[in-house]
Design a protein around this motif. Structure first.
Motif, PDB file in Angstrom:
ATOM      1  N   ARG A  30       0.761  -1.196   0.041  1.00  0.00           N
ATOM      2  CA  ARG A  30       0.029  -0.025  -0.129  1.00  0.00           C
ATOM      3  C   ARG A  30       0.780   1.220  -0.076  1.00  0.00           C
ATOM      4  NH1 ARG A  30      -2.198   1.103   6.146  1.00  0.00           N
ATOM      5  NH2 ARG A  30      -0.266   0.989   7.115  1.00  0.00           N
ATOM      6  N   VAL A  31       0.336   2.527  -0.325  1.00  0.00           N
ATOM      7  CA  VAL A  31       0.942   3.705  -0.242  1.00  0.00           C
ATOM      8  C   VAL A  31       0.855   4.214   1.256  1.00  0.00           C
ATOM      9  CG1 VAL A  31       0.983   6.132  -0.912  1.00  0.00           C
ATOM     10  CG2 VAL A  31       0.541   4.422  -2.563  1.00  0.00           C
ATOM     11  N   LEU A  32       1.874   4.525   1.638  1.00  0.00           N
ATOM     12  CA  LEU A  32       1.826   5.340   3.134  1.00  0.00           C
ATOM     13  C   LEU A  32       2.354   6.473   3.123  1.00  0.00           C
ATOM     14  CD1 LEU A  32       1.609   4.238   6.338  1.00  0.00           C
ATOM     15  CD2 LEU A  32       4.109   3.902   6.205  1.00  0.00           C
ATOM     16  N   ALA A  33       1.450   7.507   3.649  1.00  0.00           N
ATOM     17  CA  ALA A  33       1.780   8.687   3.513  1.00  0.00           C
ATOM     18  C   ALA A  33       1.485   9.545   4.931  1.00  0.00           C
ATOM     19  CB  ALA A  33       1.031   9.408   2.263  1.00  0.00           C
ATOM     20  N   THR A  34       1.966  10.174   5.315  1.00  0.00           N
ATOM     21  CA  THR A  34       1.759  11.214   6.549  1.00  0.00           C
ATOM     22  C   THR A  34       2.432  12.608   6.729  1.00  0.00           C
ATOM     23  OG1 THR A  34       1.225  11.021   8.898  1.00  0.00           O
ATOM     24  CG2 THR A  34       3.678  10.266   7.892  1.00  0.00           C
ATOM     25  N   ALA A  35       1.600  13.519   7.625  1.00  0.00           N
ATOM     26  CA  ALA A  35       2.339  14.708   7.682  1.00  0.00           C
ATOM     27  C   ALA A  35       2.739  14.711   9.211  1.00  0.00           C
ATOM     28  CB  ALA A  35       1.590  15.845   7.455  1.00  0.00           C
ATOM     29  N   VAL A  36       4.119  14.582   9.248  1.00  0.00           N
ATOM     30  CA  VAL A  36       4.701  14.083  10.644  1.00  0.00           C
ATOM     31  C   VAL A  36       4.647  15.480  11.571  1.00  0.00           C
ATOM     32  CG1 VAL A  36       6.830  13.742  11.974  1.00  0.00           C
ATOM     33  CG2 VAL A  36       6.220  12.674   9.428  1.00  0.00           C
ATOM     34  N   ARG A  37       3.903  15.432  12.706  1.00  0.00           N
ATOM     35  CA  ARG A  37       4.291  16.106  13.939  1.00  0.00           C
ATOM     36  C   ARG A  37       5.220  15.418  14.732  1.00  0.00           C
ATOM     37  NH1 ARG A  37       0.702  18.817  18.639  1.00  0.00           N
ATOM     38  NH2 ARG A  37       2.119  20.457  19.151  1.00  0.00           N
ATOM     39  N   ALA A  38       6.429  16.029  14.933  1.00  0.00           N
ATOM     40  CA  ALA A  38       7.445  15.514  15.930  1.00  0.00           C
ATOM     41  C   ALA A  38       7.969  16.514  16.998  1.00  0.00           C
ATOM     42  CB  ALA A  38       8.281  14.900  15.257  1.00  0.00           C
ATOM     43  N   ARG A  39       7.860  16.051  18.156  1.00  0.00           N
ATOM     44  CA  ARG A  39       8.337  16.875  19.282  1.00  0.00           C
ATOM     45  C   ARG A  39       9.507  16.050  20.021  1.00  0.00           C
ATOM     46  NH1 ARG A  39       3.704  19.278  22.827  1.00  0.00           N
ATOM     47  NH2 ARG A  39       2.899  17.158  22.439  1.00  0.00           N
ATOM     48  N   TRP A  40      10.441  16.891  20.395  1.00  0.00           N
ATOM     49  CA  TRP A  40      11.452  16.107  21.159  1.00  0.00           C
ATOM     50  C   TRP A  40      12.234  16.962  22.408  1.00  0.00           C
ATOM     51  CZ3 TRP A  40      11.673  17.245  15.966  1.00  0.00           C
ATOM     52  CH2 TRP A  40      12.413  18.170  15.510  1.00  0.00           C
ATOM     53  N   ARG A  41      12.434  16.297  23.496  1.00  0.00           N
ATOM     54  CA  ARG A  41      12.779  16.738  24.826  1.00  0.00           C
ATOM     55  C   ARG A  41      14.059  16.799  24.966  1.00  0.00           C
ATOM     56  NH1 ARG A  41      12.256  15.312  30.403  1.00  0.00           N
ATOM     57  NH2 ARG A  41      11.060  13.471  29.554  1.00  0.00           N
ATOM     58  N   HIS A  42      14.696  17.914  25.166  1.00  0.00           N
ATOM     59  CA  HIS A  42      16.335  18.022  25.544  1.00  0.00           C
ATOM     60  C   HIS A  42      16.544  17.685  26.983  1.00  0.00           C
ATOM     61  CE1 HIS A  42      17.348  19.795  21.644  1.00  0.00           C
ATOM     62  NE2 HIS A  42      16.175  20.285  21.518  1.00  0.00           N
ATOM     63  N   VAL A  43      17.710  17.063  27.060  1.00  0.00           N
ATOM     64  CA  VAL A  43      18.041  16.666  28.581  1.00  0.00           C
ATOM     65  C   VAL A  43      18.311  18.000  29.077  1.00  0.00           C
ATOM     66  CG1 VAL A  43      19.902  15.464  29.845  1.00  0.00           C
ATOM     67  CG2 VAL A  43      18.989  14.383  27.671  1.00  0.00           C
ATOM     68  N   SER A  44      19.038  18.993  28.386  1.00  0.00           N
ATOM     69  CA  SER A  44      19.289  20.199  28.767  1.00  0.00           C
ATOM     70  C   SER A  44      19.241  21.441  28.106  1.00  0.00           C
ATOM     71  CB  SER A  44      21.214  20.090  28.870  1.00  0.00           C
ATOM     72  OG  SER A  44      21.730  21.614  29.161  1.00  0.00           O
ATOM     73  N   PRO A  45      18.825  22.501  28.614  1.00  0.00           N
ATOM     74  CA  PRO A  45      18.575  23.892  27.841  1.00  0.00           C
ATOM     75  C   PRO A  45      19.819  24.425  27.243  1.00  0.00           C
ATOM     76  CG  PRO A  45      18.683  24.408  30.130  1.00  0.00           C
ATOM     77  CD  PRO A  45      18.970  22.917  30.262  1.00  0.00           C
ATOM     78  N   ASP A  46      20.932  23.676  27.138  1.00  0.00           N
ATOM     79  CA  ASP A  46      22.375  24.156  26.578  1.00  0.00           C
ATOM     80  C   ASP A  46      22.584  23.258  25.306  1.00  0.00           C
ATOM     81  OD1 ASP A  46      22.587  26.160  28.822  1.00  0.00           O
ATOM     82  OD2 ASP A  46      23.332  24.404  30.077  1.00  0.00           O
TER      83      ASP A  46
END
Length: 295
Positions: free
Chosen positions: A179-195
């Motif tokens: 099949r065709v697989l299609a998506t509009a990705v929404r990704a968020r990622w959390r940083h260990v440090s703000p630096d």
């Protein structure tokens, strides 16, 4: 019955900011939407209308523009941290600041003909993909940073299956091994440090998301989601958690038999709704508690 004030915050939503850096004849462009929200000693304003503790939302908007001029705008995470820290550090009644930014990308318009001079001040909007970040900072000095993107539209024309699912009296979907697989990705990622090195981190996380999507022979979109999150965490030690939302942009083979034509996986109807929505988090075993980092 006792009635009490619960958690609350207020702010200025979607302040539009365009920052032009004029480097001689070469111009550089940043296009942002900035939302700020503050909380703290706000009981009086809610209960009696006393505004003594309130920093006006118009002031928050002006602060966005003033800091854009005084410190510049490079990585949106750094700009969000600067805003959040400014609000908390400068106002004794503000205990916590939340800053969310969306960045819209622009590309230079290429020369009209070979040998023509570069257009150093002309730009075209670069697709629909949006870079995002969400920063929290509180009076204890603790900062959290969640980077992300949305509307990253991807599609595999093969290499995707879906079968072995539950069938009941209302199931009409037929199993498929191609099949065709299609998506509009929404990704968020959390940083260990703000630096973190936010520029390098964003670039590499995006690359890993795309490579995992393209390189996974998918038996379900859930499997693809996990593969994408796992790829990010395996290669980026500055990231401790990835959250993904993947709408399944269904592509249905069109029945061409009424017209005397076959359709060997060539002509599809791309449905925009309804759509399946697959969501999930992938995190390291030792990921620190998220608290309100995602909210």
């Amino acid at each position: 019955m006792a009635v009490v004030l619960g958690p609350n915050r207020y702010g200025k939503a979607e302040t539009r900011l365009v920052r032009v850096v004029r480097d001689g004849g070469v111009h550089h462009l940043k296009d942002l939407s900035v939302s700020t929200a503050l909380s703290g000693d706000m009981e009086a304003v809610h209960l009696t209308g006393d505004n003594a503790a309130v920093l006006p939302t118009d002031t928050q908007k002006n602060t966005v523009y003033a800091l854009a001029r005084s410190r510049g705008v490079d990585q949106i995470e750094d700009f969000a941290l600067a805003l959040a820290r400014h609000f908390v550090d400068s106002q004794p009644t503000i205990r916590h600041a939340r800053v969310e930014i969306e960045e819209y990308s622009w590309e230079r318009i290429p020369p009209a003909a070979p040998g023509a001079g570069e257009r150093r001040h002309s730009f075209v909007r670069a697709g629909t993909e949006v870079r995002t970040c969400l920063v929290h900072h509180d009076e204890s000095g603790r900062s959290t940073v969640v980077s992300g993107l949305r509307d990253l539209t991807v599609l595999n024309t093969t290499g995707s299956e879906f079968h072995g699912f539950i069938r009941d009296a209302y199931t009409t979907l037929e199993p498929t091994t191609d099949r065709v697989l299609a998506t509009a990705v929404r990704a968020r990622w959390r940083h260990v440090s703000p630096d973190s090195d936010f520029a390098g981190s964003y670039r590499e996380v995006r690359r890993r998301l795309l490579e995992a999507f393209a390189g996974t022979h998918s038996l379900s979109l859930q499997q693809t989601l996990y593969a994408m999150g796992r790829s990010v965490l395996a290669g980026r030690p500055e990231i401790c958690e990835v959250r993904l939302a993947l709408p399944n942009r269904h592509h249905f083979l069109v029945d061409l038999e009424p017209f005397g034509l076959d359709n060997p996986g060539e002509v599809y109807f791309a449905a925009d709704r309804p759509y399946g929505l697959i969501e999930g988090a992938v995190l390291t075993e030792d990921a620190p508690g998220a608290g309100s980092a995602w909210d």
